[in-house]
Design an enzyme around this catalytic site. Structure first.
Site, short mmCIF file in Angstrom:
data_model
loop_
_atom_site.label_atom_id
_atom_site.label_comp_id
_atom_site.label_asym_id
_atom_site.label_seq_id
_atom_site.Cartn_x
_atom_site.Cartn_y
_atom_site.Cartn_z
N ASP A 1 27.68 -32.61 17.38
CA ASP A 1 27.29 -31.87 16.17
C ASP A 1 26.20 -30.83 16.42
OD1 ASP A 1 29.07 -33.46 14.88
OD2 ASP A 1 27.57 -34.78 13.97
N ASP B 1 0.85 -1.19 0.00
CA ASP B 1 0.00 0.00 0.00
C ASP B 1 0.89 1.24 0.00
OD1 ASP B 1 -2.51 -1.27 0.17
OD2 ASP B 1 -2.16 -1.68 2.28
#
Length: 888
Positions: free
Chosen positions: A723, A331
């Site tokens: 990990d 807009d």
């Protein structure tokens, strides 16, 4: 008898009062109110069904990788490996609970933001005006609505005095709409033309009215739109689709690896039970257990980062989808512009000069450059011919009333000529002709000092110039001034007066006096200025390959000029809503490729734009604030509602809410979405590389008839402890320098493509070979099997930790000063290394994990075997980049 009325706007006010069995001067009795509330319910909108905690939990559990882990856990228990089975269950809980907690918190944040504030309505009951909570209104209640009030139920106007509302939340039109009890519509009269009706969610900008409630709750116009979007399901996001494909690929990959290795072992004459167990170990090794948890946490961190930058994202996958955005449909008013009408130019007819006015918005700071006292008369006329009021709320200023009149009031503040001060100093209003869309002017009559009556007039320049007492040469000059201001995107008002007015101050007499001639004092050019940060945000978006499309209800000329000022591309042509109404979606899809400005757009046109962009597979972000925007917000890939001026229905339909209503916040969110995808690629690269390490080591050990170099529990320790922390720390990586200079990522492109797989394979093979070499070296030195496995286990762990430095930067080695911007990564590496030392040196872990303490010499072997792969990976990367550079 039902009180509900279909198409009340097509009835007379007498019909309405009769059907609703109410008298305007007394209203309903409390007994009748209670009866009607029992029959028709509360005046509330039914929100979309809230997502329960259980539903959020099941959404996060409904994941292919989670299902695969459940199977692996079940097989482990069946094969009398309870420790391994329990470890896999821990992996499942980490994945599911991390996603559940993040999404549950997001849901609560949105509910808090969208919770409707307590609104009250003035209502006449038992002959008295009282305030009641809007949810307690019933059909037939007599409302009293005055300037500044929010309309809280659809109502029919019975008595009115110079009454107008702004219906932009419903129709998209930013102009005030005159309302009257004298109007009777046709059955097909559109919402915007129903002059005898006021609607929920709109606001009164002028005058006052008595109106009778004709619809409440879901039967209101807002309710009908809300109901339309409540059942419209969103399509699956690009991220969800890709992670689903990735999960299916993992299932196939793990099954093939497990079966291939098991078959290979059996063909070598290995024990069947032992090989099935090895197959399960490989299946566990091939699945990155931390992937669901890390992806969820990465998205959740992105969500938190966006929230700190004024963008509240309602669902986790929508965070990443922003990174794929190819088009932002925005807009104009309030997003690209300030939504605050500001006088920028004043032309004074007697001085024949144009004056610049400093400052933007409703903040009265700013001066009139080269101010001349002769301007006072013009400014006083503009201020006194206005009904708007400037108020200060905390640090911000706002206008109650018509925004255009607000610009004149602020101008008066800048010149120290306020309405209150003038009226306290002898100016007394004695009459008014309200503005209407037919006459296009407003008149106020004032009694001033020395008993002089004066009329102040403001209106459309062409209308007032026709009534002016002026020479043709002056009119030609004024027309030129009007054209010049209009071509700069300004709304132009003419300001005039009639001195020594002698006639009556009723509307008819004052209007007749105008026709006999008036004196034009000057013209003011008013503009809703672009936000200061918009031009740079547009530049960044377009450089990032993202198209910006402006959608507005304003005049095409105004839209085009604003687009030019903020640096938008493809602005040579402007397409209007009427032109779009005649186009098919396919025709619009062709036009939209070279057009970025759409003016006089209706709610249906907005949704049409979304459909046209979908034809070309664009990933579309659509902004909106009104109820009328909800279908388009719901239909776009990313619906973005305004948090400040947005309606509850718009927020409900959206995926993201801007708490500051700024376009630049959208661009920041897109950048964050790209950073998130980069970081997701990094942890997927890291986790998959680590899984290849384990698979390759086991596969080669069987191929070369060596003992298995790593056990199932050790694999789970690597995947879930060593990990996972560095992988999670990638979520905090800052964006790389070229993040907003790349083209948008194709959402159809798989996360794991051929080039990505090659990179994973090279990294995993090098680290895996290094680990197996360390294991073989240990066996050759005569170490027992547990010691050799501990060497292999440690080499894999530290090889993977070193690999973090290969992953964190796409084109360079990750050990640079930028690592200091991610303290989480430094901490993760330190913690992961410390945990590896604990599992090697603590007797408890030695018993559970089958590890052995290692001496200093063995650590030299481990560190050398772990670091050489990283050196080779970096060398491979440098060589590859040089070859690519030489070819290009």
């Amino acid at each position: 008898m039902s009180m509900k009325i279909e198409k009340p706007y097509a009835l007379t006010k007498d019909d309405i009062l009769k059907k609703l069995e109410v008298k305007i001067d007394s209203g309903l009795s409390e007994d009748e109110v209670a009866k009607r509330r029992a029959e028709y319910g509360e005046n509330v909108l039914e929100a979309r069904e809230k997502v329960s905690a259980l539903k959020i939990f099941m959404h996060n559990a409904n994941n292919i990788i989670v299902y695969l882990l459940i199977v692996a856990s079940g097989v482990s228990f069946a094969m009398d490996e309870p420790v391994e089975g329990s470890a896999v269950i821990v992996a499942i809980l980490i994945a599911v609970l991390s996603g559940f907690i993040s999404e549950y918190k997001a849901q609560k944040s949105v509910e808090s933001l969208q919770k409707m504030t307590r609104t009250v309505a003035k209502v006449r009951r038992n002959g008295k005006i009282m305030e009641v909570e809007s949810q307690h209104l019933v059909i037939g209640d007599v409302l009293y609505i005055e300037e500044g009030d929010l309309v809280t139920a659809d109502s029919y106007i019975i008595e009115d005095k110079n009454f107008a509302t702004i219906e932009s939340a419903l129709t998209g039109e930013s102009e005030s709409m005159d309302k009257t009890s004298d109007f009777v519509g046709e059955e097909d009269t559109s919402i915007g033309d129903r002059k005898n009706m006021v609607f929920t969610g709109t606001a009164a900008t002028r005058g006052n009215t008595y109106a009778v409630v004709t619809a409440i709750g879901m039967d209101t116009e807002i309710g009908k739109i809300s109901d339309m979007i409540r059942t419209d399901e969103k399509t699956i996001t690009p991220l969800e689709a890709q992670l689903n494909r990735l999960g299916k690929t993992l299932i196939l990959f793990s099954a093939i690896v497990a079966l291939a290795v098991t078959a290979l072992g059996i063909s070598y004459g290995e024990d069947l039970y032992a090989m099935i167990k090895i197959g399960i170990i490989l299946a566990i090794a091939s699945v990155p257990e931390a992937l669901p948890a890390v992806s969820t946490i990465t998205l959740a961190i992105g969500m938190k980062t966006m929230a700190s930058h004024n963008a509240l994202v309602k669902s986790l996958p929508a965070v990443e989808t922003l990174g794929s955005t190819t088009v932002i449909c925005t807009d104009k008013t309030g997003t690209l512009t300030e939504n605050q009408m500001t006088v920028k130019h004043i032309y004074h007819t007697s001085l024949d000069r144009t004056f610049e006015v400093e400052g933007d918005g409703y903040d009265p700071e700013g001066a009139i450059v080269d101010y001349d006292e002769a301007l006072e008369e013009l400014i006083i006329a503009g201020v006194l011919c206005s009904n708007a009021t400037l108020v200060k709320e905390e640090q911000d200023y706002k206008i109650i009333g018509d925004p255009t009149e607000g610009g004149l009031v602020v101008l008066g503040e800048k010149a120290s000529l306020t309405k209150d001060a003038l009226e306290n100093n002898g100016y007394k209003r004695i009459g008014e002709v309200p503005f209407n869309s037919t006459d296009k002017y407003m008149v106020t009559a004032y009694d001033i000092k020395d008993n002089e009556k004066r009329l102040f007039i403001k209106g459309a320049p062409d209308v007032l110039m026709k009534m002016a007492q002026a020479e043709q040469s002056d009119l030609d000059q004024w027309n030129k001034i009007n054209d010049d201001m209009t071509h700069e995107g300004m709304r132009v008002l003419a300001i005039a007066e009639i001195r020594n007015y002698q006639d009556a101050t009723d509307e008819a007499s004052m209007s007749k006096a105008l026709e006999q001639g008036l004196e034009i004092l000057g013209f003011v050019g008013i503009i809703d200025p672009p936000r200061e940060d918009v031009k740079e945000a547009i530049r960044v978006a377009q450089e990032a390959g993202i198209r910006v499309i402006m959608i507005t209800g304003d005049h095409p000329g105004t839209a085009s000029i604003i687009a030019q000022k903020i640096g938008m591309n493809n602005i040579d042509q402007v397409i209007t809503g009427k032109e779009m109404d005649l186009m098919s979606d396919e025709a619009l899809a062709e036009e939209i490729k070279t057009t970025s400005v759409f003016a006089r757009v209706s709610p249906e046109n907005k949704l049409q734009i979304v459909r046209a962009l979908n034809i070309d597979d664009e990933v579309t972000a659509m902004t909106g604030d009104g109820v009328n925007d909800a279908p388009a917000l719901n239909g776009a890939d990313i619906g973005i509602a305004m948090g400040i001026r947005g309606t509850e229905v718009a927020k409900e339909a959206s995926d993201m809410i801007l708490t500051d209503d700024r376009f630049s916040t959208i661009v920041d969110a897109v950048k964050e979405g790209r950073v998130i995808f980069d970081n997701m690629e990094k942890f997927i690269y890291f986790l998959f590389s680590c899984n290849v390490v384990e698979i390759l080591a086991i596969f080669l050990s069987i191929l070369f008839k060596l003992p298995i170099p790593i056990l199932a529990l050790q694999i789970l320790w690597l995947n879930l402890v060593v990990d996972v922390l560095p992988a999670m720390s990638f979520a905090w990586e800052t964006g790389e320098g070229d993040i907003m200079k790349r083209m948008p990522r194709d959402p159809k492109q798989a996360i794991v493509n051929k080039a990505f797989l090659a990179k994973i394979a090279v990294s995993g093979i090098l680290i895996g070979v290094g680990s197996l070499a360390a294991f073989a070296y240990g066996l050759s030195r005569g170490y027992d099997i547990d010691t050799a496995r501990t060497i292999a286990f440690a080499t894999m762990a530290f090889g993977q930790l070193f690999h973090v430095l290969n992953v964190r930067r796409q084109h360079t080695f990750g050990l640079d000063k930028s690592i200091l911007k991610n303290p989480f990564l430094i901490g993760a590496l330190a913690i992961a290394a410390s945990l590896m030392l604990l599992v090697i040196y603590l007797p408890f872990f030695n018993d559970v994990m089958y590890t052995k303490p290692l001496d200093a010499y063995k650590w030299w072997v481990i560190l050398l075997s772990a670091s050489v792969p990283t050196i080779l990976i970096q060398g491979y990367g440098i060589l590859k980049r040089r070859l690519q550079h030489s070819v290009s």
